[in-house]
Structure formats: structure tokens, C-alpha cells
Design a protein around this motif. Sequence first.
Motif, PDB file in Angstrom:
ATOM      1  N   ARG A  89      10.284   9.465  13.860  1.00  0.00           N
ATOM      2  CA  ARG A  89      10.696  10.784  13.366  1.00  0.00           C
ATOM      3  C   ARG A  89      10.112  11.035  11.982  1.00  0.00           C
ATOM      4  O   ARG A  89       9.647  12.126  11.676  1.00  0.00           O
ATOM      5  N   ALA A  90      10.122   9.990  11.150  1.00  0.00           N
ATOM      6  CA  ALA A  90       9.589  10.150   9.786  1.00  0.00           C
ATOM      7  C   ALA A  90       8.105  10.506   9.833  1.00  0.00           C
ATOM      8  O   ALA A  90       7.630  11.336   9.054  1.00  0.00           O
ATOM      9  N   ILE A  91       7.382   9.881  10.762  1.00  0.00           N
ATOM     10  CA  ILE A  91       5.931  10.145  10.862  1.00  0.00           C
ATOM     11  C   ILE A  91       5.646  11.602  11.229  1.00  0.00           C
ATOM     12  O   ILE A  91       4.657  12.191  10.790  1.00  0.00           O
ATOM     13  N   GLU A  92       6.567  12.195  12.003  1.00  0.00           N
ATOM     14  CA  GLU A  92       6.370  13.612  12.374  1.00  0.00           C
ATOM     15  C   GLU A  92       6.215  14.488  11.133  1.00  0.00           C
ATOM     16  O   GLU A  92       5.527  15.503  11.155  1.00  0.00           O
ATOM     17  N   TYR A  93       6.861  14.097  10.037  1.00  0.00           N
ATOM     18  CA  TYR A  93       6.798  14.884   8.801  1.00  0.00           C
ATOM     19  C   TYR A  93       5.745  14.363   7.829  1.00  0.00           C
ATOM     20  O   TYR A  93       5.580  14.898   6.737  1.00  0.00           O
ATOM     21  N   ASN A  94       5.091  13.265   8.188  1.00  0.00           N
ATOM     22  CA  ASN A  94       4.149  12.624   7.259  1.00  0.00           C
ATOM     23  C   ASN A  94       2.997  12.036   8.073  1.00  0.00           C
ATOM     24  O   ASN A  94       2.812  10.825   8.127  1.00  0.00           O
ATOM     25  N   THR A  95       2.210  12.934   8.667  1.00  0.00           N
ATOM     26  CA  THR A  95       1.183  12.463   9.596  1.00  0.00           C
ATOM     27  C   THR A  95       0.071  11.677   8.890  1.00  0.00           C
ATOM     28  O   THR A  95      -0.682  10.948   9.534  1.00  0.00           O
ATOM     29  N   ALA A  96       0.013  11.791   7.538  1.00  0.00           N
ATOM     30  CA  ALA A  96      -0.993  11.018   6.793  1.00  0.00           C
ATOM     31  C   ALA A  96      -0.783   9.515   6.982  1.00  0.00           C
ATOM     32  O   ALA A  96      -1.683   8.735   6.712  1.00  0.00           O
ATOM     33  N   LEU A  97       0.399   9.140   7.455  1.00  0.00           N
ATOM     34  CA  LEU A  97       0.649   7.711   7.704  1.00  0.00           C
ATOM     35  C   LEU A  97      -0.195   7.188   8.860  1.00  0.00           C
ATOM     36  O   LEU A  97      -0.519   6.007   8.916  1.00  0.00           O
ATOM     37  N   ILE A  98      -0.521   8.053   9.787  1.00  0.00           N
ATOM     38  CA  ILE A  98      -1.239   7.553  10.970  1.00  0.00           C
ATOM     39  C   ILE A  98      -2.574   8.261  11.256  1.00  0.00           C
ATOM     40  O   ILE A  98      -3.374   7.747  12.018  1.00  0.00           O
ATOM     41  N   THR A  99      -2.782   9.414  10.663  1.00  0.00           N
ATOM     42  CA  THR A  99      -4.036  10.113  10.990  1.00  0.00           C
ATOM     43  C   THR A  99      -4.877  10.426   9.752  1.00  0.00           C
ATOM     44  O   THR A  99      -4.340  10.749   8.690  1.00  0.00           O
ATOM     45  N   ALA A 100      -6.178  10.335   9.945  1.00  0.00           N
ATOM     46  CA  ALA A 100      -7.113  10.618   8.848  1.00  0.00           C
ATOM     47  C   ALA A 100      -7.106  12.113   8.522  1.00  0.00           C
ATOM     48  O   ALA A 100      -6.717  12.934   9.360  1.00  0.00           O
ATOM     49  N   ALA A 101      -7.546  12.435   7.312  1.00  0.00           N
ATOM     50  CA  ALA A 101      -7.625  13.842   6.908  1.00  0.00           C
ATOM     51  C   ALA A 101      -8.596  14.582   7.831  1.00  0.00           C
ATOM     52  O   ALA A 101      -9.582  14.004   8.286  1.00  0.00           O
ATOM     53  N   LYS A 102      -8.279  15.858   8.063  1.00  0.00           N
ATOM     54  CA  LYS A 102      -9.158  16.660   8.930  1.00  0.00           C
ATOM     55  C   LYS A 102     -10.384  17.077   8.135  1.00  0.00           C
ATOM     56  O   LYS A 102     -10.265  17.499   6.987  1.00  0.00           O
ATOM     57  N   ASP A 103     -11.536  16.963   8.769  1.00  0.00           N
ATOM     58  CA  ASP A 103     -12.745  17.357   8.040  1.00  0.00           C
ATOM     59  C   ASP A 103     -12.682  18.855   7.751  1.00  0.00           C
ATOM     60  O   ASP A 103     -12.280  19.647   8.595  1.00  0.00           O
ATOM     61  N   ASN A 104     -13.060  19.203   6.541  1.00  0.00           N
ATOM     62  CA  ASN A 104     -13.014  20.590   6.122  1.00  0.00           C
ATOM     63  C   ASN A 104     -14.439  21.137   6.132  1.00  0.00           C
ATOM     64  O   ASN A 104     -15.318  20.601   5.460  1.00  0.00           O
ATOM     65  N   PRO A 105     -14.686  22.213   6.883  1.00  0.00           N
ATOM     66  CA  PRO A 105     -16.044  22.747   6.954  1.00  0.00           C
ATOM     67  C   PRO A 105     -16.607  23.157   5.592  1.00  0.00           C
ATOM     68  O   PRO A 105     -17.824  23.229   5.415  1.00  0.00           O
ATOM     69  N   ALA A 106     -15.716  23.404   4.630  1.00  0.00           N
ATOM     70  CA  ALA A 106     -16.186  23.847   3.300  1.00  0.00           C
ATOM     71  C   ALA A 106     -16.582  22.676   2.407  1.00  0.00           C
ATOM     72  O   ALA A 106     -17.146  22.875   1.331  1.00  0.00           O
ATOM     73  N   ASP A 152       0.843  -1.204   0.000  1.00  0.00           N
ATOM     74  CA  ASP A 152       0.000   0.000   0.000  1.00  0.00           C
ATOM     75  C   ASP A 152       0.870   1.242   0.000  1.00  0.00           C
ATOM     76  O   ASP A 152       2.096   1.167   0.113  1.00  0.00           O
ATOM     77  N   ILE A 153       0.189   2.392  -0.151  1.00  0.00           N
ATOM     78  CA  ILE A 153       0.898   3.669  -0.170  1.00  0.00           C
ATOM     79  C   ILE A 153       0.462   4.449   1.064  1.00  0.00           C
ATOM     80  O   ILE A 153      -0.620   4.193   1.611  1.00  0.00           O
ATOM     81  N   ALA A 154       1.302   5.378   1.489  1.00  0.00           N
ATOM     82  CA  ALA A 154       0.823   6.344   2.473  1.00  0.00           C
ATOM     83  C   ALA A 154      -0.254   7.122   1.740  1.00  0.00           C
ATOM     84  O   ALA A 154      -0.081   7.440   0.567  1.00  0.00           O
ATOM     85  N   CYS A 155      -1.378   7.390   2.374  1.00  0.00           N
ATOM     86  CA  CYS A 155      -2.463   8.025   1.617  1.00  0.00           C
ATOM     87  C   CYS A 155      -3.063   9.184   2.397  1.00  0.00           C
ATOM     88  O   CYS A 155      -3.677   8.998   3.442  1.00  0.00           O
ATOM     89  N   HIS A 156      -2.885  10.363   1.841  1.00  0.00           N
ATOM     90  CA  HIS A 156      -3.480  11.573   2.432  1.00  0.00           C
ATOM     91  C   HIS A 156      -5.008  11.480   2.392  1.00  0.00           C
ATOM     92  O   HIS A 156      -5.703  11.962   3.278  1.00  0.00           O
ATOM     93  N   GLY A 157      -5.520  10.800   1.357  1.00  0.00           N
ATOM     94  CA  GLY A 157      -6.957  10.697   1.103  1.00  0.00           C
ATOM     95  C   GLY A 157      -7.132  10.722  -0.400  1.00  0.00           C
ATOM     96  O   GLY A 157      -6.240  11.188  -1.116  1.00  0.00           O
ATOM     97  N   VAL A 158      -8.267  10.195  -0.894  1.00  0.00           N
ATOM     98  CA  VAL A 158      -8.435  10.166  -2.351  1.00  0.00           C
ATOM     99  C   VAL A 158      -9.436  11.229  -2.815  1.00  0.00           C
ATOM    100  O   VAL A 158     -10.573  11.276  -2.359  1.00  0.00           O
ATOM    101  N   PRO A 159      -9.004  12.103  -3.738  1.00  0.00           N
ATOM    102  CA  PRO A 159      -9.896  13.151  -4.247  1.00  0.00           C
ATOM    103  C   PRO A 159     -10.980  12.606  -5.185  1.00  0.00           C
ATOM    104  O   PRO A 159     -10.865  11.492  -5.709  1.00  0.00           O
ATOM    105  N   ALA A 160     -11.983  13.449  -5.391  1.00  0.00           N
ATOM    106  CA  ALA A 160     -13.176  13.055  -6.157  1.00  0.00           C
ATOM    107  C   ALA A 160     -12.883  12.929  -7.656  1.00  0.00           C
ATOM    108  O   ALA A 160     -12.441  13.899  -8.291  1.00  0.00           O
ATOM    109  N   PRO A 161     -13.172  11.762  -8.240  1.00  0.00           N
ATOM    110  CA  PRO A 161     -12.941  11.577  -9.679  1.00  0.00           C
ATOM    111  C   PRO A 161     -13.682  12.599 -10.550  1.00  0.00           C
ATOM    112  O   PRO A 161     -13.157  13.046 -11.571  1.00  0.00           O
ATOM    113  N   ALA A 162     -14.902  12.979 -10.154  1.00  0.00           N
ATOM    114  CA  ALA A 162     -15.676  13.902 -11.004  1.00  0.00           C
ATOM    115  C   ALA A 162     -15.059  15.302 -11.012  1.00  0.00           C
ATOM    116  O   ALA A 162     -15.203  16.047 -11.990  1.00  0.00           O
ATOM    117  N   VAL A 163     -14.385  15.662  -9.922  1.00  0.00           N
ATOM    118  CA  VAL A 163     -13.752  16.994  -9.885  1.00  0.00           C
ATOM    119  C   VAL A 163     -12.555  16.999 -10.841  1.00  0.00           C
ATOM    120  O   VAL A 163     -12.359  17.942 -11.619  1.00  0.00           O
TER     121      VAL A 163
END
Length: 381
Positions: free
Chosen positions: A325-342, A183-194
Motif C-alpha cells: 500500500r505504501a508503494i502505491e503512494y511512492n512509486t519511486a521505490l520500485i520504478t525508475a523516473a519516466k524519461d522526459n522528452p524535454a 539507502d534512501i528512496a530515490c526519485h532520481g538525482v538532479p544535475a549538480p551544474a543546474v
Amino acid sequence: MVEIKNKEHCNGCSSCAASCPKKCITMVRDKLGFFYPMVDKDACVHCELCISVCPEQKKAQPVTVTPLAYAAIGKEHTIREKSSSGGVFTLIAQWILSKGGVVFGAAFDDTAHSVNHIAIESLEDLHKLQGSKYLQSKIGNSFEKAKSYLEQGRTVLFSGTPCQIAGLKSFLKKDYERLYLQDIACHGVPAPAVWDAYLTDLEHQFGGKASHVSFRDKRKSWKKYLLRIEFENGNVYSNNNAEDLYMRGFLHDCYLRPSCYACKHKGLGRDSDITLADYWGIEQIHPELDDDQGTSLVIVSSPKGEELLQQIADEISLTPTDLNRAIEYNTALITAAKDNPARKKFENEFQKKPLRSLLKKYASTSFFKKLKRKIKRFLKL
Ligand SMILES: Cc1cc2nc3c(=O)[nH]c(=O)nc-3n(C[C@H](O)[C@H](O)[C@H](O)COP(=O)(O)OP(=O)(O)OC[C@H]3O[C@@H](n4cnc5c(N)ncnc54)[C@H](O)[C@@H]3O)c2cc1C
């Protein structure tokens, strides 16, 4: 029967559709182009297999191994150039193919407007899987295909996001000796239609169809990568991730899949054998390994993951590294994306208003600053 009441509870992996004995589950796109299961209720026999294989229903397992981590750089410059980070994926895939194996991964379709999971069996096709494509890939019938290859005794490498790997594992229900999961480190997957709408917009602007897309063009820098699009008429669009509107919306979490904001497939107890990431922070942790051409962070979670690394050992320079130490610079490895109010507003207005103006409105830093100020003012009332 699988029923999606809350979109956060479906990652679109298709394990439910692949498992259905009556084949009565179809994956259907929503407005943003994300796939969700739809059940033909007349054909459903209520066996509940679809629910039992859903990786979102499974409880997280306690972490029992401490993964090993490395900084890795592929020695062959041309491979690294085409890869998002250090080119480790390509080297692993080459080894699998050399053994007569099959590699599954994400590839653009012929128009570059959408991304699908495909299986390749030859080196000539490997270029299709190289590089990150920043939109959710459609799994289609890849899980069934992978199972069929495994049942024939073929070696299979399946590469994907952590939720896709969890879905495959759950669908297969048992371990296969010849299956390697990456697998890959994943920030989250953007919308295909966008992405589809954005590329269409650029095609109008540049007067031709896109012929090649790279989300991680390294011509100027790996860290400030460019989105580069070549058009059939010879025109080229190239912009860095801080300026390009689509990348800004992605990195501001404006249109990720709803399940990405509640992702439970991150962390160190992964379903994969090996995880590949960008080694962000390399200039701080191992400055001697930073040439701004791409360094991979490789996390090994199983003996099979170790075997993969050993097989490509001559083709990479490998340095043990401190994972915390590596995770400190790449938090997407352990934490989900923050919900965006917009996010909700963006979705409501998508397809009703011109995309560019929406992206400018919701993906600009000033919008967030304004919103923050408004919330602060509201809380003081
Ligand atoms: C949506 C997305 C978000 C990411 N977020 C991060 C992050 O936050 N932090 C980080 O360190 N790394 C992230 N990455 C991973 C990183 O960009 C590299 O893919 C990874 O380091 C592997 O690089 P490589 O040089 O070994 O090989 P590459 O050749 O770059 O990797 C190609 C592999 O990535 C897979 N892939 C490409 N696009 C997709 C897709 N849309 N869905 C599923 N699999 C895909 C391909 O199947 C192939 O196996 C992300 C990748 C994607 C696609």
C-alpha cells in the motif's frame, strides 16, 4: 577498460576509479555536472577490474526475502524538524557514533553550491548530513575511506542513494560484519551544474552569498515543503516545491542523471540493510500518525537492518505497515523516473540561454500539456 558509450549505463558511483590498481581513472564532470570515468589509456594495464566492479554491469538478483516495513516517527521534535521525513537517519547515525563508529553521508560544501559524500566521527558534525540535498553528491574517495575504516575494525554506516550503495558493495567485494548500509528512496538525482547555476542566480537576485540551504523546510507543512535559502546579508528566499523553478524542473524529471531513467537499483531486493523514505500517503493509510511534520517509511531488508531499528526503538514510535500500500503512494521505490522528452532539449540549451527562462519553458505544466497535445495531433496524422 571502462568506456561510457551510453550515459544510461553509468551512475557515477566511482567504484571503477576506486578499484583501479594503476589509479588511471579520473572522474570528470560533464556539462550538467555529472561525473563520468575517464581512463588514461597509456597507464591502463587492461586488467578489467573497473568493469568487474561496475554495479551497472551486474545482473539483478532474485528477491529472496520479504522486507518488513514500518511507519516511524522520531520522538525528539528538534531532530524531526531538521530531517526530511521522520528523522530515522539521525537516530541510526547517533547510535553508530556512540559506538565509536564512522558515518558516511551527503553534505553541502561550505558554499552550498555542491554536495559531497563525507565521513563524520562526532555528533557535532551530524547536522551536515541531515536533510535531503536534491542534487547528485560526489562520492570522491569515500569508498576507499570506508574500506580503510572497516579494515581497522571500525563500525561504519554508509548512507546514500541505492546506486551508491550498490557501487560500494561491489567495490568492497565482501561482507564486513561492522558495515551497515542504509539507502534512501530515490526519485532520481538532479544535475549538480543546474543547482550551482540556480543558486548563483538567486545570490545575484538577493545580493549576497547563501549561508544555509534547506530543501525540506517544514515551517508551513511537511507535505508542501519549502526550499528555504538564507543569505549572509540576512535575506531569505522561501518557496514551495510546486512553485520553485528548480524543484519543478527536478520533479518534472528535466535534468536527472541519464542512468536514473533506467535505474536498476530500485525494488525490494536492495543492496542495503535498511531503506528510508518519506511515508507519502500516511494520511490515507495511518491517518492517526499524520501530523504533517514528517513520517518515515522504513523498509528492513536484512538482520542488520532489524538490529539498527532495535537499537533506536526507544527513540521512535514504530508501527508495522503494509509495504504494498505504501508503494502505491511512492512509486519511486520500485520504478525508475519516466524519461522526459524535454530532457535533451534542456541539456542542449543549458548554459546557452538564461536558466530561468529555460526552467520556465521546460518545467511548467503547460509545456507538457502542449507537448502532449502536439504528440496526439501528430499521431492522428
Ligand atoms: C535526490 C533524492 C531523491 C529522493 N527521492 C525520494 C522519493 O522519491 N521518495 C521518498 O520517499 N524519499 C525520497 N528521498 C529520501 C527522503 O527525502 C529522505 O532522505 C529519507 O526519507 C530519509 O529521511 P530522514 O528523515 O530519516 O533523514 P534525513 O536527515 O532527511 O536524511 C539524510 C540522509 O539522506 C542522505 N542524503 C541527503 N542528500 C543526499 C544526496 N544528494 N545523495 C545521497 N544521499 C543523500 C544523507 O546522506 C543522509 O544520510 C530522496 C532523497 C534524495 C536526496
